[in-house]
Scaffold this active site. Structure first.
Site, PDB file in Angstrom:
ATOM      1  N   LYS A  98       0.835  -1.201   0.000  1.00 13.45           N
ATOM      2  CA  LYS A  98       0.000   0.000   0.000  1.00 13.45           C
ATOM      3  C   LYS A  98       0.872   1.254   0.000  1.00 13.45           C
ATOM      4  CE  LYS A  98      -3.798  -2.396   2.260  1.00 13.45           C
ATOM      5  NZ  LYS A  98      -4.379  -2.824   3.540  1.00 13.45           N
ATOM      6  N   GLN A 117      -4.670  -1.612   9.601  1.00 14.71           N
ATOM      7  CA  GLN A 117      -4.420  -2.927   9.003  1.00 14.71           C
ATOM      8  C   GLN A 117      -4.945  -4.024   9.928  1.00 14.71           C
ATOM      9  OE1 GLN A 117      -3.088  -3.425   5.855  1.00 14.71           O
ATOM     10  NE2 GLN A 117      -3.732  -5.539   6.214  1.00 14.71           N
ATOM     11  N   ASP A 120     -11.795   2.029   3.853  1.00 20.90           N
ATOM     12  CA  ASP A 120     -11.950   0.573   3.861  1.00 20.90           C
ATOM     13  C   ASP A 120     -13.430   0.188   3.818  1.00 20.90           C
ATOM     14  OD1 ASP A 120      -9.684  -0.944   3.647  1.00 20.90           O
ATOM     15  OD2 ASP A 120      -9.166  -0.839   5.772  1.00 20.90           O
TER      16      ASP A 120
END
Lengths: 361, 361
Positions: free
Chosen positions: A121, A165, A188
């Site tokens: 990422k 994460q 997300d």
């Protein structure tokens, strides 16, 4: 009888392909957009039922033909195309308003798979010209420390997307932490309000979760028709299985979700035109789970030890690739399938968020 | 061959029943609660997958035996039991703290089915000792008028549950109006945040939508085991189909949702151990849609003209009752099945809300 089947099967193969793939003309009409996934709002068609039952178009079950190999859906190439279009948009944004999208990532602990994802990422984010901030906490950090960091990112006007994460260490309350992320920066898309809006007809989530969005984008960019198809999703996690099933349903597939309490998952999977596996179990999906001509999206990224590999391990999917390629019409590989798409969709959501924040069109 | 099948089928019937129904001892352990539905939180079991495929326990397809009749699940009786336990709780509340739960209903227009539902809710609400307020708006009222009324109910401390009778006339934005209802008083559970929390593992909605909650309660009170069963939900509306599918999945059924774009719904329905129909189409589900021994929950309440009836119409379900009773092991009738349960669950949610507001246990 068996000898006579072979030429019939060979003749039928183009029919699977014709059924599963749209014409390329549809593809071209989307070429000036970053991604093919349409606005979710437009997917709300009226459910007009009739009393007469509809006819099936399912193909008869066919045996393996060893000379058949599924089309490999090249997620890496498709993601590169998307990232390149995002980079162009970022340049245009910088040139016109002097601003770029900003992404912030929080990593807790030292899981090697999480580190790999975050590394990918970081690289991708910097390549497209985003501002990137990362905070790494030790495994034994407190909930309070993570929440404070999130609050600072929430208030930072140069940050448009925030992600934590997952998975987090067990002593941290995942739901509580994710709830701290401002809805406008939840790229997300894991907030329950986002999931609720994804599930409900007539509603529209602010962000569609990245991996499910990536799966659909792979299908669309490969010309796979979703409407009316039988889709089976293996796994019902909050981050992949659940939102993927909701998204497939939004695209008017008939969706069945399999989980660990499902009896005879193999039989149900074998009826799927589109099979998405997100169970996190290496080689769970054997050839016998696959309907001839099915399209397979393998979301599994299971690290297995491999001394020859640079990091001492490599990633394999949920699907037994060798067996499945002999039966499916198309399949995503691991690595190089869904993984790169997840990152591309994260960039895509962050760009959307920044555009919204700057009122930039 | 056919002659030989009959005794075999007769011998198999108890097996269906043993598979679908739990022992009564489980029933007794819940007798001191208002409803059987367990706390949703406790339903989050770990998904532990294994690579080996599990064996099916599905019975072989069997032919109709004309002397077989399904057990009728008496929703009216089950709902009466629940309402009686609610009335006791309301008395206890009044006695101990001098307060009762309050329910407010908004009705727009003059749909005869909506009027029937609201009339039933009024009667039931007053019978259990709730305070009840209702506002009826004309068909051509404005969004603003409805929203203002909702705001007043939001601020009224004597009201713990608010509901807007759906569907609303087309010129009103349903999503916008429902969004005005305070989350703590959304006893219908239609808010996207509630639906998101219902969908996600590890989360818990404030209120489970009444009709889906009623369907599950009917299954549980009839001793039907849900875990591991194949459930098919026909229809994906925000108020019934979607939340019912999510709730069945929370109970670890393997769920498939059928909708108007599903190909060959009959074939898929015929595989269901638990078949829930919420399509709103009279007699959509014929006998050929039903797996022998299945349990059927018919949510359809379709008004059809009937001059002999008091109101000039009567309600029938989605399921062809006559055909289905010869094949299913149990079925809910229309009327007298899900309908009374919806009202009972509304009272149940409102009581919960009031208990929470008064911190009453």
């Amino acid at each position: 009888m068996r000898g006579r089947l072979v030429p019939i099967l060979a003749a039928l193969q183009p029919i699977w392909l014709r059924r599963c793939f749209q014409t390329t003309s549809t593809l071209r009409s989307f070429s000036n957009q970053i991604i093919k996934s349409p606005s979710l709002l437009s997917l709300d068609l009226a459910d007009s039922w009739s009393s007469t039952s509809k006819q099936s178009d399912s193909s008869p079950i066919q045996e393996n033909t060893n000379n058949w190999t599924a089309k490999i859906i090249d997620g890496k190439a498709i993601a590169e195309g998307i990232r390149s279009r995002i980079a162009s948009e970022v340049s245009r944004m910088k040139e016109l308003i002097g601003q770029v999208p900003g992404l912030a990532v929080i990593l807790v602990g030292q899981r090697r798979d999480s580190e790999t994802y975050v590394r990918n990422k970081t690289i991708a984010s910097e390549e497209v010209g985003f501002k990137f901030k990362m905070i790494v906490f030790p495994e034994n950090c407190t909930e309070c420390e993570v929440c404070n960091a999130l609050c600072r990112f929430n208030e930072d006007p140069s940050i448009h997307g925030i992600l934590v994460q997952l998975p987090l260490p067990q002593h941290l309350d995942e739901a509580k932490i994710l709830n701290v992320i401002s809805l406008e920066k939840d790229v997300d898309g894991f907030h329950p309000l986002n999931i609720g809006n994804l599930a409900m007809q007539g509603m529209e989530p602010l962000f569609v979760p990245c991996t499910p969005k990536g799966c659909i984008e792979l299908l669309l960019q490969s010309g796979v028709e979703i409407m009316g198809k039988k889709a089976v999703v293996i796994g019902r996690s909050n981050i992949v299985g659940l939102p993927t099933s909701l998204l497939l349903q939004r695209h008017h597939a008939t969706v069945t979700v399999l989980h660990a309490f499902t009896k005879n998952p193999e039989k149900i999977a074998r009826e799927a035109d589109i099979l998405v596996s997100a169970a996190g179990v290496p080689n769970l999906v054997r050839g016998s789970w696959v309907k001839p001509g099915a399209v397979i999206v393998d979301v599994g990224t299971n690290p297995i030890e491999d001394r020859r590999s640079e990091h001492g391990y490599r990633l394999i999917g949920d699907v037994c690739f060798k067996e499945a390629t002999r039966i499916a019409s198309a399949i995503t590989p691991v690595p190089g399938g869904v993984g790169p798409m997840t990152v591309a969709m994260l960039l895509c959501n962050t760009l959307e968020s920044a555009k919204h924040a700057f009122n930039f069109t």
